[in-house]
Design a protein around this motif. Sequence first.
Motif, PDB file in Angstrom:
ATOM      1  N   MET A   1      47.314  44.631  47.143  1.00 27.48           N
ATOM      2  CA  MET A   1      46.026  44.979  47.744  1.00 27.48           C
ATOM      3  C   MET A   1      46.120  46.357  48.414  1.00 27.48           C
ATOM      4  O   MET A   1      47.082  46.641  49.119  1.00 27.48           O
ATOM      5  CB  MET A   1      45.632  43.912  48.778  1.00 27.48           C
ATOM      6  CG  MET A   1      44.282  44.124  49.424  1.00 27.48           C
ATOM      7  SD  MET A   1      44.370  45.017  51.016  1.00 27.48           S
ATOM      8  CE  MET A   1      45.044  43.770  52.076  1.00 27.48           C
ATOM      9  N   ARG A  16      37.054  53.006  46.197  1.00 29.73           N
ATOM     10  CA  ARG A  16      37.108  51.618  45.740  1.00 29.73           C
ATOM     11  C   ARG A  16      36.871  51.527  44.237  1.00 29.73           C
ATOM     12  O   ARG A  16      37.581  50.808  43.526  1.00 29.73           O
ATOM     13  CB  ARG A  16      36.050  50.784  46.475  1.00 29.73           C
ATOM     14  CG  ARG A  16      36.061  49.303  46.066  1.00 29.73           C
ATOM     15  CD  ARG A  16      34.976  48.524  46.761  1.00 29.73           C
ATOM     16  NE  ARG A  16      33.656  48.935  46.295  1.00 29.73           N
ATOM     17  CZ  ARG A  16      32.700  49.439  47.082  1.00 29.73           C
ATOM     18  NH1 ARG A  16      32.928  49.619  48.366  1.00 29.73           N
ATOM     19  NH2 ARG A  16      31.524  49.777  46.582  1.00 29.73           N
ATOM     20  N   ALA A  20      39.598  50.106  41.737  1.00 23.65           N
ATOM     21  CA  ALA A  20      39.252  48.859  41.066  1.00 23.65           C
ATOM     22  C   ALA A  20      39.299  49.022  39.550  1.00 23.65           C
ATOM     23  O   ALA A  20      39.773  48.128  38.832  1.00 23.65           O
ATOM     24  CB  ALA A  20      37.869  48.389  41.509  1.00 23.65           C
ATOM     25  N   PHE A  24      43.434  47.633  40.712  1.00 19.36           N
ATOM     26  CA  PHE A  24      43.883  47.303  42.062  1.00 19.36           C
ATOM     27  C   PHE A  24      42.861  46.438  42.788  1.00 19.36           C
ATOM     28  O   PHE A  24      41.646  46.613  42.619  1.00 19.36           O
ATOM     29  CB  PHE A  24      44.112  48.573  42.888  1.00 19.36           C
ATOM     30  CG  PHE A  24      45.315  49.370  42.468  1.00 19.36           C
ATOM     31  CD1 PHE A  24      46.598  48.932  42.770  1.00 19.36           C
ATOM     32  CD2 PHE A  24      45.173  50.554  41.759  1.00 19.36           C
ATOM     33  CE1 PHE A  24      47.700  49.672  42.394  1.00 19.36           C
ATOM     34  CE2 PHE A  24      46.261  51.294  41.364  1.00 19.36           C
ATOM     35  CZ  PHE A  24      47.549  50.850  41.680  1.00 19.36           C
ATOM     36  N   SER A  25      43.359  45.525  43.617  1.00 14.94           N
ATOM     37  CA  SER A  25      42.515  44.803  44.559  1.00 14.94           C
ATOM     38  C   SER A  25      42.327  45.680  45.788  1.00 14.94           C
ATOM     39  O   SER A  25      43.291  46.303  46.261  1.00 14.94           O
ATOM     40  CB  SER A  25      43.175  43.479  44.939  1.00 14.94           C
ATOM     41  OG  SER A  25      42.479  42.851  45.996  1.00 14.94           O
ATOM     42  N   VAL A  26      41.107  45.743  46.320  1.00 18.76           N
ATOM     43  CA  VAL A  26      40.794  46.681  47.400  1.00 18.76           C
ATOM     44  C   VAL A  26      40.126  45.956  48.560  1.00 18.76           C
ATOM     45  O   VAL A  26      39.250  45.105  48.357  1.00 18.76           O
ATOM     46  CB  VAL A  26      39.863  47.813  46.897  1.00 18.76           C
ATOM     47  CG1 VAL A  26      39.563  48.790  48.038  1.00 18.76           C
ATOM     48  CG2 VAL A  26      40.494  48.548  45.720  1.00 18.76           C
ATOM     49  N   ALA A  27      40.554  46.285  49.792  1.00 16.86           N
ATOM     50  CA  ALA A  27      39.888  45.841  51.012  1.00 16.86           C
ATOM     51  C   ALA A  27      39.447  47.080  51.776  1.00 16.86           C
ATOM     52  O   ALA A  27      40.095  48.131  51.684  1.00 16.86           O
ATOM     53  CB  ALA A  27      40.824  44.991  51.863  1.00 16.86           C
ATOM     54  N   ARG A  42      46.638  40.462  56.089  1.00 12.72           N
ATOM     55  CA  ARG A  42      46.690  40.407  54.632  1.00 12.72           C
ATOM     56  C   ARG A  42      47.855  41.168  53.997  1.00 12.72           C
ATOM     57  O   ARG A  42      48.032  41.121  52.792  1.00 12.72           O
ATOM     58  CB  ARG A  42      45.358  40.926  54.056  1.00 12.72           C
ATOM     59  CG  ARG A  42      44.158  40.087  54.494  1.00 12.72           C
ATOM     60  CD  ARG A  42      42.895  40.503  53.779  1.00 12.72           C
ATOM     61  NE  ARG A  42      43.018  40.432  52.338  1.00 12.72           N
ATOM     62  CZ  ARG A  42      42.062  40.830  51.489  1.00 12.72           C
ATOM     63  NH1 ARG A  42      40.926  41.334  51.969  1.00 12.72           N
ATOM     64  NH2 ARG A  42      42.241  40.741  50.188  1.00 12.72           N
TER      65      ARG A  42
END
Length: 460
Positions: A1, A16, A20, A24-27, A42
Amino acid sequence: MILLIDDDSDMRWAMRNILADAGFSVAEAEAGGVGLEIASRRTPDTVLLDIRMPGLGGEEVLRRLRRLDPTLPVIIITAHGTISGAVSAVHDGAFDYLTKPFRNEHLLDTVQRAVARRHAAHSVATGVRAAVTATMGQGPAIQKLAAQIEAVISTDYSVVIQGETGTGKELVACSLHRYGRRAARPFVVVDCGAISEALTDSEFFGHEKGAFTGAGDRRRGWFEAAANGGTVFLDEIGNLASTGQKALLRTLEERKIRRVGGGELIDLDVRVIAASNDDLKEHAQTGAFREDLFFRLAEYVITVPPLRSRQEDIVFLTQRFLTQAREALGRPPVEVTSSALDLLRAYHWPGNVRELRNVMRRAALTVSDTLGPSQFADSLGQGVAPVVPARDTPDGSTSLRHRVQRHVRAVERDAIVGALEQARGNKAKAARLLGIDYKTYRMKLKLFEGREGAVPDGRS
């Protein structure tokens, strides 16, 4: 992440989408405080952090992220006007920086390198934990020690390792070097207690030919030997004379040295690890050690627990050392009886793991097929076993284990008191007569005084 911390919603949207699309996972976090809260919950692989934000600024967020997780790669996002701040952030531990506006491929390349660094750090941490537990034991205290090593392994922090004699401080120092980023460079061990005060500068920094009487050739010092990316391990740093402490402080502050009698300044790129039998912070507070040097050295402190506080590892270490010794002698393995293991667990181990290893090496020489408690009577006379109330066996006689323990205590008390009488109450001389250090002698004497009342001081 990947965690994005930026107050600019359009910039977060752009990053993002790029990340993405690359899988990739994005926060996202619109403020530093929110980002820190997400990072604590996380565990991101990488953080993209804007250096200029209202409220909690990027520099402070970086510092807190580094405290939260020293191995977390943080990429600074900066505008042209704040590049100097980004460079400063990299010096403070950021992985890299990107300047707005940036190319998509540049962003992806930087993030991919950071994630690769993160995964490599995780792999190293796994290797460190396996190596530490395979060598030192698997109990909770050693698991905690491994976690401390993991936390600082990928940094260049100066580390102070504290613990009693024989606990394994040098093993910890070797692990920090072997699994760190400087593993391919020299690991230089310096015994600070063996350095003459008059020769401290020469030992640390080297000297030129003819710099003083006896300097027949140019000589590199310990720091120069490790200057190009190595590690200097300062063992028993508490024994370093005051002049050596002053020279060391100057070196850590300037990161440059000059050979004795020379004029050339030599740049240092070294990591410094120091070890001490004593609590250096306590010594610094009492003036026995320079407080400013302590704070320079102690960017991170690791405490190695004594063997008596982790009895769960004694059986593991006993079997390990005995097997190693028997294999080295070319002899078959032997069994250790449960009563022998009980005795080993009950023993105080003033010499810690080093003493246990020596006891097993001696036992490996003499044992034939089974190792019992009676074979430790002479070996364990070098330390103090705790008082254990005698227990009777079913037939009313005292068990062999407790007979051996009482014999060991009686023999040692006679030796301690006899040496004190022979030395006419001089504890330092009594320690020398017994061939042990002064601190150990005082500890033994105090324990016997506490158990049996006043011990004669031997003064006439």
